[in-house]
Scaffold this active site. Structure first.
Site, PDB file in Angstrom:
ATOM      1  CG  HIS A 284      -2.021  -0.901   1.677  1.00 57.77           C
ATOM      2  ND1 HIS A 284      -1.447  -2.604   1.651  1.00 57.77           N
ATOM      3  CD2 HIS A 284      -2.982  -1.067   0.900  1.00 57.77           C
ATOM      4  CE1 HIS A 284      -2.931  -2.781   1.373  1.00 57.77           C
ATOM      5  NE2 HIS A 284      -3.880  -2.319   1.377  1.00 57.77           N
TER       6      HIS A 284
ATOM      7  CG  ASP B 283      -3.943  -5.849  -4.174  1.00 61.39           C
ATOM      8  OD1 ASP B 283      -4.816  -5.191  -4.499  1.00 61.39           O
ATOM      9  OD2 ASP B 283      -3.261  -6.168  -3.421  1.00 61.39           O
TER      10      ASP B 283
END
Length: 336
Positions: free
Chosen positions: A175, A245
């Site tokens: 992230h 993702d």
């Protein structure tokens, strides 16, 4: 697959949803107040796009977007811990039951899928994975993963394994950074890849990791034809849907701006691209795919809910038995 702003659709959300290239919506905690509110939000989405694939991350533990009015589910690591003191068959039944409970509640809200199960191994290195994993032993993860998938399927929900081919060794959080797993191909194949290899035929979807495995390819797995086409499709025989993702995550930035990320994910073989929590990037990605022109892959239809339980599912004896089992093992938190 994009996201929406809040607990109801605003004008900007509605404009995005009308674009045929938008094939899915993923809900986050900001979109969820209660099961009833989520059902109403889902109904408003489907009034515009009846065929829309609607997803959530409802793994349990710290990754549970809807928390009020539903069971507080255990992290998968809590279930894995039972393997040290209980029979394998019993632990597999517990994993299947937890999956069935989660899927039943999400399907009753009108959702299609929760992106689960996590099939990464827990080496004690990756904080972003940690107790989201079903353990460190590849065979245990494969066996409990198989049981979890069976629970999802029993409820009527498709299963999405993540994060192919394994995020457990790389310490960085994709992230916020670009994780790198520098182990040899042979070691990765003998460990992290095992659950995905054994479960490829049972999984309906797979989400690759924003992790670089230099021994195999210089690109992160989600942008790698070597990983997705040659290994996942070719060697493992996976025929389901591949979800990127989130393309706004730091681990995806290595290939360039959002247009370059979209192109790279499509070229690698991703069927649906997630662009979340950045409306500007979502609009740019949408504009780009509209210019390129895309035909939606047929395998995404297999991700739609196969059954929608009524909202009175808690009166079902099967539900009561499942909750009794999980509470008896102290695996459920308080409900709101």
């Amino acid at each position: 697959m994009l996201d929406v702003a809040g607990t109801w659709l605003d004008a900007g959300d509605r404009q995005l949803l009308r674009q045929p290239e938008v094939g899915g919506i993923i809900l986050f905690a900001r979109n969820t107040e209660s099961p009833r509110q989520v059902r109403e939000l889902v109904q408003s989405i489907r009034s515009l796009r009846p065929e829309m694939l609607i997803a959530i991350d409802q793994e349990g533990g710290r990754v549970q977007r809807l928390r009020n009015g539903v069971e507080r589910l255990p992290a998968l690591g809590r279930i894995a811990e039972l393997a040290s003191c209980k029979d394998k068959t019993e632990v597999a039944e517990i994993a299947s039951t937890a999956a069935w409970v989660m899927a039943t509640e999400m399907l009753a809200c009108g959702l299609d899928i929760s992106f689960a199960p996590v099939l990464d191994l827990d080496y004690g290195r990756s904080e972003v994975i940690g107790n989201r994993s079903l353990g460190r032993d590849p065979q245990q993860v494969a066996e409990l993963g198989k049981a979890y998938i069976a629970g999802l399927h029993k409820a009527g929900m498709a299963a999405t394994g993540k994060h192919f081919p394994g995020h457990g060794w790389a310490e960085a959080d994709s992230h916020t950074d670009l994780p790198i797993d520098e182990r040899s191909e042979a070691l990765i194949r003998a460990s992290d890849l095992v659950p995905f290899a054994q479960l490829a035929a049972q999984l309906d979807g797979i989400m690759p990791a924003h992790v670089v495995y230099p021994a195999i390819d210089a690109q992160p797995a989600g942008f790698s034809r070597r990983w997705l086409q040659e290994i996942l499709r070719g060697e493992l025989g996976f025929t389901g849907a591949i979800f990127s993702d989130d393309l706004t995550m730091a681990g995806a930035h290595v290939v360039g701006g959002i247009r370059q990320r979209v192109d790279a994910a499509l070229l690698s073989g991703c069927d649906m691209l997630l662009v979340c929590n950045d409306r500007g990037a979502a609009e740019e990605a949408l504009s780009h795919v509209q210019q390129v022109g895309l035909t939606p892959p047929g395998n995404l239809q297999g991700m739609l809910a196969r059954r929608q339980p009524g909202i009175n599912y808690k009166a079902d004896p099967q539900w009561r038995a499942a909750i009794t089992l999980l509470r008896g093992l102290d695996l459920l938190g308080e409900t709101a």
